[in-house]
Design an enzyme around this catalytic site. Structure first.
Site, PDB file in Angstrom:
ATOM      1  N   ASP A   1       0.849  -1.187   0.000  1.00  0.00           N
ATOM      2  CA  ASP A   1       0.000   0.000   0.000  1.00  0.00           C
ATOM      3  C   ASP A   1       0.887   1.241   0.000  1.00  0.00           C
ATOM      4  OD1 ASP A   1      -2.063  -1.793   0.244  1.00  0.00           O
ATOM      5  OD2 ASP A   1      -2.370  -1.433   2.389  1.00  0.00           O
ATOM      6  N   LEU A   2       0.342   2.338  -0.493  1.00  0.00           N
ATOM      7  CA  LEU A   2       1.088   3.595  -0.523  1.00  0.00           C
ATOM      8  C   LEU A   2       0.913   4.296   0.830  1.00  0.00           C
ATOM      9  CD1 LEU A   2       2.905   4.977  -2.497  1.00  0.00           C
ATOM     10  CD2 LEU A   2       0.946   6.115  -3.504  1.00  0.00           C
ATOM     11  N   HIS A   3       1.525   3.699   1.869  1.00  0.00           N
ATOM     12  CA  HIS A   3       1.458   4.246   3.225  1.00  0.00           C
ATOM     13  C   HIS A   3       2.703   5.078   3.489  1.00  0.00           C
ATOM     14  CE1 HIS A   3       4.318   1.188   4.535  1.00  0.00           C
ATOM     15  NE2 HIS A   3       3.577   0.307   3.875  1.00  0.00           N
ATOM     16  N   ALA A   4       2.963   5.435   4.720  1.00  0.00           N
ATOM     17  CA  ALA A   4       3.980   6.430   5.069  1.00  0.00           C
ATOM     18  C   ALA A   4       5.373   6.175   4.487  1.00  0.00           C
ATOM     19  CB  ALA A   4       4.070   6.567   6.587  1.00  0.00           C
TER      20      ALA A   4
ATOM     21  N   ALA B   1       5.346   6.164   0.570  1.00  0.00           N
ATOM     22  CA  ALA B   1       4.925   7.500   0.131  1.00  0.00           C
ATOM     23  C   ALA B   1       6.049   8.506   0.364  1.00  0.00           C
ATOM     24  CB  ALA B   1       3.663   7.934   0.870  1.00  0.00           C
TER      25      ALA B   1
END
Length: 90
Positions: free
Chosen positions: A18-21, A24
């Site tokens: 996922d495009l999490h912290a 990202a």
């Protein structure tokens, strides 16, 4: 990569990433190295690739498609770098 042109490209995030912290943050740091304006789109949402809050707000999940668009003097290089980074996030 399902779509490509001079100023935009559609890429698929790796499954399970996922495009999490952390990813990202890596993306925003890479985008900041370019003069080009770089935007990401996922579903109905768009984000400035140089803004961590906007990138996180996309809510892009592993396996989803993200459109990358770039404009400006180094747009071609930015498009290649950001698209490549998105496909190899872990």
């Amino acid at each position: 990569m399902s779509e490509s042109s001079n100023n935009h490209r559609a890429v698929r995030l790796p499954e399970g990433v996922d495009l999490h912290a952390r990813p990202a943050g890596a993306l925003v740091r890479a985008a900041a190295a370019f003069q080009a304006t770089i935007t990401l789109s996922a579903g109905e949402k768009c984000a400035d690739a140089k803004s961590i809050l906007q990138v996180l707000a996309l809510g892009a999940t592993g396996g989803s498609e993200v459109a990358v668009a770039a404009s400006g003097s180094d747009a071609s290089e930015a498009l290649e770098a950001i698209s490549g980074l998105l496909t190899t996030l872990s």
